[in-house]
Design a protein around this motif. Structure first.
Motif, PDB file in Angstrom:
ATOM      1  N   LEU A 153      45.978  40.758  54.473  1.00  0.00           N
ATOM      2  CA  LEU A 153      45.048  39.592  53.634  1.00  0.00           C
ATOM      3  C   LEU A 153      44.693  38.347  54.449  1.00  0.00           C
ATOM      4  N   LYS A 154      45.779  37.797  55.158  1.00  0.00           N
ATOM      5  CA  LYS A 154      45.694  36.650  55.817  1.00  0.00           C
ATOM      6  C   LYS A 154      44.555  36.703  56.964  1.00  0.00           C
ATOM      7  N   LEU A 155      44.730  37.949  57.508  1.00  0.00           N
ATOM      8  CA  LEU A 155      43.822  38.354  58.694  1.00  0.00           C
ATOM      9  C   LEU A 155      42.108  38.176  57.901  1.00  0.00           C
ATOM     10  N   LEU A 158      41.312  36.927  55.379  1.00  0.00           N
ATOM     11  CA  LEU A 158      40.893  35.424  54.815  1.00  0.00           C
ATOM     12  C   LEU A 158      40.393  34.687  55.794  1.00  0.00           C
ATOM     13  N   GLU A 159      40.425  34.841  57.187  1.00  0.00           N
ATOM     14  CA  GLU A 159      40.028  34.090  58.314  1.00  0.00           C
ATOM     15  C   GLU A 159      38.536  33.886  58.403  1.00  0.00           C
ATOM     16  N   ASN A 160      37.875  35.300  57.705  1.00  0.00           N
ATOM     17  CA  ASN A 160      36.456  35.448  57.798  1.00  0.00           C
ATOM     18  C   ASN A 160      35.744  35.578  56.473  1.00  0.00           C
ATOM     19  N   GLU A 161      36.530  35.893  55.557  1.00  0.00           N
ATOM     20  CA  GLU A 161      35.837  36.503  54.310  1.00  0.00           C
ATOM     21  C   GLU A 161      36.748  36.288  53.330  1.00  0.00           C
ATOM     22  N   ALA A 162      36.129  36.166  52.050  1.00  0.00           N
ATOM     23  CA  ALA A 162      36.898  35.911  50.807  1.00  0.00           C
ATOM     24  C   ALA A 162      36.692  36.616  49.408  1.00  0.00           C
ATOM     25  N   ARG A 163      36.016  37.824  49.834  1.00  0.00           N
ATOM     26  CA  ARG A 163      35.355  38.829  48.543  1.00  0.00           C
ATOM     27  C   ARG A 163      36.449  39.677  48.001  1.00  0.00           C
ATOM     28  N   VAL A 164      36.769  39.650  46.951  1.00  0.00           N
ATOM     29  CA  VAL A 164      37.919  40.609  46.635  1.00  0.00           C
ATOM     30  C   VAL A 164      37.633  41.855  47.006  1.00  0.00           C
ATOM     31  N   MET A 165      36.383  42.406  46.519  1.00  0.00           N
ATOM     32  CA  MET A 165      36.080  44.161  46.550  1.00  0.00           C
ATOM     33  C   MET A 165      35.829  44.612  47.844  1.00  0.00           C
ATOM     34  N   LEU A 166      35.387  43.496  48.672  1.00  0.00           N
ATOM     35  CA  LEU A 166      35.311  43.956  50.187  1.00  0.00           C
ATOM     36  C   LEU A 166      36.563  44.082  50.887  1.00  0.00           C
ATOM     37  N   PHE A 167      37.422  43.315  50.596  1.00  0.00           N
ATOM     38  CA  PHE A 167      38.880  43.486  50.948  1.00  0.00           C
ATOM     39  C   PHE A 167      39.409  44.825  50.390  1.00  0.00           C
TER      40      PHE A 167
END
Length: 191
Positions: free
Chosen positions: A151-153, A155-164
């Motif tokens: 998750l830390k990696l 969050l460096e570029n994105e912050a959308r839950v479903m994409l993660f």
């Protein structure tokens, strides 16, 4: 497989649609919103915590530990709370993190039991709830192992839950009663 679970109620948002009042502390049908999630999680988790970034003293009155988002990811929306919750799960040494937003008072313990059962059957998979009205990505269970690093990696570029979740191959768990996911986002919805 037997799993150990940390339950975390996410109450760290800004509540901009509610005039920036502490959403989890507002009352719905005579009880603070946070109480509903705490009650539904308690009997099926080893530990239950609250994630909040403001009103810490008020949230501590509910008798559980309260922790804030990590400073370096405060601007990442709900995933800020998820990341911080994963760090708490690592400290406690549990295998899974079970999430609940503070603003869905009608979610029952049975929903969380269903998520836990799915994780017991496939312990390396992320599961979230889906109903006829759509997905409920913050009603979810995640394996703890290596998840904070992933998750830390992310969050460096994105912050959308479903994409993660999609990147992780997450699976939905269907729940028929979509009424259970009444989401309190406006002061007019409170009594």
């Amino acid at each position: 497989m037997s799993i150990s679970v940390l339950g975390v109620v996410l109450a760290g948002g800004q509540a901009s649609r509610m005039n920036y009042v502490a959403k989890g502390l507002t009352h719905y049908k005579g009880r603070a919103l946070i109480e509903y999630s705490l009650t539904s999680l308690t009997d099926i988790t080893c530990h239950t915590l609250i994630n909040a970034n403001q009103n810490i003293n008020a949230y501590q009155k509910f008798g559980v530990k309260v922790f804030a988002d990590e400073v370096d990811c405060l601007d990442k929306g709900p995933l800020s709370g998820v990341f911080s919750a994963l760090l708490q799960a690592q400290i406690l040494g549990v295998s899974h993190l079970l999430l609940s937003p503070c603003d869905t008072p009608l979610v029952t313990q049975a929903i969380f039991e269903r998520l836990k059962l799915a994780a017991e059957q496939e312990p390396k998979c992320v599961f979230y709830i889906e109903s006829d009205s759509g997905i409920q990505p913050l009603h979810a269970i995640l394996p703890v192992a290596d998840m904070a690093d992933k998750l830390k990696l992310y969050l460096e570029n994105e912050a959308r839950v479903m994409l993660f979740y999609r990147q992780l191959g997450a699976k939905s768990v269907y729940w028929k009663d979509e009424h259970a996911f009444l989401n309190i986002n406006y002061l007019e919805q409170l009594d």
